[in-house]
Scaffold this motif. Structure first.
Motif, PDB file in Angstrom:
ATOM      1  N   SER A   6      38.558  45.747  48.424  1.00 59.46           N
ATOM      2  CA  SER A   6      37.423  46.109  47.583  1.00 59.46           C
ATOM      3  C   SER A   6      36.242  45.190  47.859  1.00 59.46           C
ATOM      4  O   SER A   6      36.388  44.120  48.453  1.00 59.46           O
ATOM      5  N   ILE A   7      35.104  45.627  47.403  1.00 64.09           N
ATOM      6  CA  ILE A   7      33.895  44.816  47.502  1.00 64.09           C
ATOM      7  C   ILE A   7      33.840  43.851  46.311  1.00 64.09           C
ATOM      8  O   ILE A   7      33.529  42.685  46.472  1.00 64.09           O
ATOM      9  N   ASN A   8      34.176  44.356  45.121  1.00 60.93           N
ATOM     10  CA  ASN A   8      33.934  43.626  43.876  1.00 60.93           C
ATOM     11  C   ASN A   8      35.180  43.170  43.116  1.00 60.93           C
ATOM     12  O   ASN A   8      35.048  42.448  42.134  1.00 60.93           O
ATOM     13  N   PHE A   9      36.360  43.576  43.556  1.00 67.94           N
ATOM     14  CA  PHE A   9      37.556  43.341  42.743  1.00 67.94           C
ATOM     15  C   PHE A   9      38.562  42.384  43.382  1.00 67.94           C
ATOM     16  O   PHE A   9      39.659  42.211  42.867  1.00 67.94           O
ATOM     17  N   GLU A  10      38.189  41.739  44.472  1.00 68.39           N
ATOM     18  CA  GLU A  10      39.141  40.873  45.180  1.00 68.39           C
ATOM     19  C   GLU A  10      39.555  39.644  44.367  1.00 68.39           C
ATOM     20  O   GLU A  10      40.630  39.102  44.590  1.00 68.39           O
ATOM     21  N   ILE A  11      38.744  39.209  43.410  1.00 67.79           N
ATOM     22  CA  ILE A  11      39.142  38.060  42.585  1.00 67.79           C
ATOM     23  C   ILE A  11      40.412  38.365  41.790  1.00 67.79           C
ATOM     24  O   ILE A  11      41.104  37.458  41.351  1.00 67.79           O
ATOM     25  N   LEU A  12      40.721  39.638  41.628  1.00 72.38           N
ATOM     26  CA  LEU A  12      41.912  40.043  40.872  1.00 72.38           C
ATOM     27  C   LEU A  12      43.151  40.150  41.753  1.00 72.38           C
ATOM     28  O   LEU A  12      44.268  40.201  41.233  1.00 72.38           O
ATOM     29  N   ALA A  14      45.057  38.316  43.807  1.00 72.41           N
ATOM     30  CA  ALA A  14      46.168  37.361  43.824  1.00 72.41           C
ATOM     31  C   ALA A  14      47.118  37.570  42.646  1.00 72.41           C
ATOM     32  O   ALA A  14      48.334  37.509  42.806  1.00 72.41           O
ATOM     33  N   ARG A  15      46.569  37.834  41.492  1.00 73.88           N
ATOM     34  CA  ARG A  15      47.401  37.940  40.288  1.00 73.88           C
ATOM     35  C   ARG A  15      47.678  39.381  39.878  1.00 73.88           C
ATOM     36  O   ARG A  15      48.739  39.672  39.344  1.00 73.88           O
ATOM     37  N   TRP A  16      46.710  40.256  40.119  1.00 73.38           N
ATOM     38  CA  TRP A  16      46.834  41.670  39.720  1.00 73.38           C
ATOM     39  C   TRP A  16      46.415  42.566  40.884  1.00 73.38           C
ATOM     40  O   TRP A  16      45.353  43.203  40.858  1.00 73.38           O
ATOM     41  N   PRO A  17      47.246  42.650  41.922  1.00 71.64           N
ATOM     42  CA  PRO A  17      46.854  43.405  43.126  1.00 71.64           C
ATOM     43  C   PRO A  17      46.572  44.880  42.844  1.00 71.64           C
ATOM     44  O   PRO A  17      45.704  45.472  43.492  1.00 71.64           O
ATOM     45  N   GLU A  18      47.266  45.468  41.860  1.00 70.60           N
ATOM     46  CA  GLU A  18      47.026  46.889  41.571  1.00 70.60           C
ATOM     47  C   GLU A  18      45.616  47.109  41.031  1.00 70.60           C
ATOM     48  O   GLU A  18      44.990  48.128  41.325  1.00 70.60           O
ATOM     49  N   LEU A  19      45.087  46.165  40.266  1.00 74.50           N
ATOM     50  CA  LEU A  19      43.719  46.294  39.760  1.00 74.50           C
ATOM     51  C   LEU A  19      42.718  46.222  40.917  1.00 74.50           C
ATOM     52  O   LEU A  19      41.773  47.021  40.981  1.00 74.50           O
ATOM     53  N   ALA A  20      42.922  45.281  41.829  1.00 73.01           N
ATOM     54  CA  ALA A  20      42.017  45.151  42.978  1.00 73.01           C
ATOM     55  C   ALA A  20      42.063  46.406  43.842  1.00 73.01           C
ATOM     56  O   ALA A  20      41.023  46.903  44.295  1.00 73.01           O
ATOM     57  N   LEU A  41      39.334  54.733  38.330  1.00 75.20           N
ATOM     58  CA  LEU A  41      38.829  53.772  37.351  1.00 75.20           C
ATOM     59  C   LEU A  41      39.550  53.905  36.017  1.00 75.20           C
ATOM     60  O   LEU A  41      39.807  52.907  35.339  1.00 75.20           O
ATOM     61  N   ARG A  42      39.893  55.122  35.646  1.00 78.50           N
ATOM     62  CA  ARG A  42      40.641  55.315  34.403  1.00 78.50           C
ATOM     63  C   ARG A  42      42.017  54.670  34.533  1.00 78.50           C
ATOM     64  O   ARG A  42      42.495  54.001  33.615  1.00 78.50           O
ATOM     65  N   THR A  43      42.652  54.845  35.675  1.00 75.39           N
ATOM     66  CA  THR A  43      43.955  54.221  35.924  1.00 75.39           C
ATOM     67  C   THR A  43      43.825  52.698  35.908  1.00 75.39           C
ATOM     68  O   THR A  43      44.698  51.994  35.379  1.00 75.39           O
ATOM     69  N   TYR A  44      42.742  52.180  36.456  1.00 72.51           N
ATOM     70  CA  TYR A  44      42.441  50.748  36.412  1.00 72.51           C
ATOM     71  C   TYR A  44      42.446  50.269  34.960  1.00 72.51           C
ATOM     72  O   TYR A  44      43.064  49.253  34.626  1.00 72.51           O
ATOM     73  N   CYS A  45      41.780  51.022  34.083  1.00 66.65           N
ATOM     74  CA  CYS A  45      41.739  50.659  32.654  1.00 66.65           C
ATOM     75  C   CYS A  45      43.127  50.711  32.027  1.00 66.65           C
ATOM     76  O   CYS A  45      43.466  49.854  31.215  1.00 66.65           O
ATOM     77  N   GLU A  46      43.913  51.710  32.394  1.00 74.05           N
ATOM     78  CA  GLU A  46      45.278  51.804  31.855  1.00 74.05           C
ATOM     79  C   GLU A  46      46.085  50.554  32.211  1.00 74.05           C
ATOM     80  O   GLU A  46      46.787  49.996  31.368  1.00 74.05           O
ATOM     81  N   HIS A  47      45.978  50.114  33.454  1.00 68.62           N
ATOM     82  CA  HIS A  47      46.699  48.913  33.892  1.00 68.62           C
ATOM     83  C   HIS A  47      46.193  47.668  33.159  1.00 68.62           C
ATOM     84  O   HIS A  47      46.987  46.822  32.739  1.00 68.62           O
ATOM     85  N   LEU A  48      44.891  47.567  33.027  1.00 65.06           N
ATOM     86  CA  LEU A  48      44.295  46.427  32.339  1.00 65.06           C
ATOM     87  C   LEU A  48      44.747  46.381  30.882  1.00 65.06           C
ATOM     88  O   LEU A  48      45.160  45.330  30.382  1.00 65.06           O
ATOM     89  N   VAL A  49      44.724  47.521  30.209  1.00 67.19           N
ATOM     90  CA  VAL A  49      45.143  47.595  28.800  1.00 67.19           C
ATOM     91  C   VAL A  49      46.626  47.259  28.668  1.00 67.19           C
ATOM     92  O   VAL A  49      47.025  46.512  27.765  1.00 67.19           O
TER      93      VAL A  49
END
Length: 140
Positions: A6-12, A14-20, A41-49
């Motif tokens: 990703s361009i913007n989600f690589e900080i995630l 290491a700990r949450w590869p599915e979010l990145a 993006l909706r799936t991203y939110c589901e994982h985050l929640v």
């Protein structure tokens, strides 16, 4: 799930590869397949929640729909209103995309920025990260 840089989600990553990876897919599809990007993006939110529920050891409500998870009173006590608002925005647009309503790239780009902001908040709040470690948002 295939790894998607990703361009913007690589900080995630290491700990949450599915979010990145979900963020990377949404970035990749933002212009060519806006509906698929919105669903990612909706799936991203589901994982985050789900992660927030796990960290706080919250009991899941009677239904595990994203709406019910966000509407749960206990969940709302641990998440700031601004975060809830961003999650609901992505949920609503993701639902529309999943049910066949046309999605515009502009909507995806708005939601991508919100998802990036959610990712920064998550990284700092639950990953012990620092704001200085979060790169500036780059539009795909």
């Amino acid at each position: 799930m295939k790894i998607m840089d990703s361009i913007n989600f690589e900080i995630l990553r290491a700990r949450w590869p599915e979010l990145a990876t979900l963020g990377g897919f949404a970035e990749q599809y933002a212009h060519s397949d806006a509906s698929s990007a919105m669903i990612k993006l909706r799936t991203y939110c589901e994982h985050l929640v789900a992660g927030i529920y796990q960290v706080h050891n919250l009991t899941f409500p009677y239904s595990d729909s994203l709406f019910d998870l966000l509407a749960d009173e206990t969940f709302k006590t641990v998440v700031p209103v601004v975060v809830l608002d961003k999650l609901h925005l992505i949920r609503v647009h993701g639902n529309k995309a999943a049910h066949g309503q046309p999605t515009k790239s502009e909507t995806v780009l708005t939601c991508l920025r919100e998802a990036w902001d959610l990712g920064r908040w998550y990284f700092i709040t639950y990953g012990g990260g620092l704001l200085d470690e979060c790169p500036a948002y780059q539009e795909p």
